[in-house]
Design an enzyme around this catalytic site. Sequence first.
Site, PDB file in Angstrom:
ATOM      1  N   ASP A  65      37.475  32.652  32.332  1.00 22.16           N
ATOM      2  CA  ASP A  65      38.491  31.774  31.753  1.00 22.16           C
ATOM      3  C   ASP A  65      37.879  30.862  30.697  1.00 22.16           C
ATOM      4  OD1 ASP A  65      36.994  30.311  33.562  1.00 22.16           O
ATOM      5  OD2 ASP A  65      38.659  29.863  34.899  1.00 22.16           O
ATOM      6  N   ASP A 134      43.053  23.835  45.282  1.00 22.97           N
ATOM      7  CA  ASP A 134      44.443  24.291  45.446  1.00 22.97           C
ATOM      8  C   ASP A 134      44.534  25.814  45.600  1.00 22.97           C
ATOM      9  OD1 ASP A 134      43.862  25.164  42.901  1.00 22.97           O
ATOM     10  OD2 ASP A 134      45.451  24.023  41.901  1.00 22.97           O
ATOM     11  N   HIS A 136      43.154  28.119  43.601  1.00 24.81           N
ATOM     12  CA  HIS A 136      43.113  28.953  42.392  1.00 24.81           C
ATOM     13  C   HIS A 136      41.785  29.701  42.305  1.00 24.81           C
ATOM     14  CE1 HIS A 136      41.446  25.277  40.046  1.00 24.81           C
ATOM     15  NE2 HIS A 136      40.507  26.192  39.934  1.00 24.81           N
ATOM     16  N   GLU A 141      46.598  29.149  38.738  1.00 29.13           N
ATOM     17  CA  GLU A 141      47.096  28.042  39.544  1.00 29.13           C
ATOM     18  C   GLU A 141      48.190  28.520  40.501  1.00 29.13           C
ATOM     19  OE1 GLU A 141      45.379  25.552  39.565  1.00 29.13           O
ATOM     20  OE2 GLU A 141      45.240  24.412  37.697  1.00 29.13           O
TER      21      GLU A 141
END
Length: 259
Positions: A65, A134, A136, A141
């Site tokens: 990413d 979270d 990811h 996400e």
Amino acid sequence: MEVVIAPAAELARLAADAVEGLLRSNPETVLGLATGSSPLAVYDELATRHKEGLSFARSRAFMLDEYVGLPADHPERYRNVIEKEFASRVDLPAGAVQGPDGLADDLPAACAAYEASIQDAGGVDLQILGIGTDGHIAFNEPGSSLASRTRIKTLTRQTREDNARFFGGSVDDVPRHCLTQGLATIMSARHLVLLASGRAKAEAVHQLVEGPISAMWPATIMQLHPHATVLVDDAAASRLQLADYYRQTYADKPTWQGL
Ligand code: GLP
């Protein structure tokens, strides 16, 4: 899915063993590289092994990413982070590491081109991963399509707060958008090796390994991968319901069997 619970140094050695094994059997191995603090010990271990003779000269690598819009020379641009933490410490040739272009004028076209580059390289042999608090992976996400490919994503407030530590503690300086390999892109890699440490990751690790597959915890898609390895320390494993079973399984594993 194999779950190994061990001290961080051992986890880094195990991940490095898997990378080294691939490189020794195929010098043209295609690696998948992750940023964040979780893989750093693996990169340190691989840099040490490079000094001892392990070569990356014929391999290549793809990043997961990239932030959108960070200037080319920004130290937190993921391309620069990977260069500093890994590529510059081994003998990967110039241009052997590719990442999504967060400075492209046409971001969707850059995402499509990136997917094509991975395919042209024959896909990723081993993908190193971390996990966000979270759930990811890369920057997928919660709510990400489980079938997603490389695309633009908006970062959650939680992720921007988590990553503010890399931006002098200022959440406002963390970009709001990124380009990220999709979950289906990541799932195309032939071996997934995820590292997590610390109590802050315990719930995400529990969901990843033992929760229902759901876009709410994107890493849960890894349950569908035929060769996924989860390397966690005691703190990150502290919410695993079957921790004793994973420990026993690893203790009973034949010594000749790698990840
Ligand atoms: C970022 C990266 C992820 C990484 C995550 C966790 O959000 N895009 O690839 O897994 O951070 O980072 P850390 O390992 O520092 O906790």
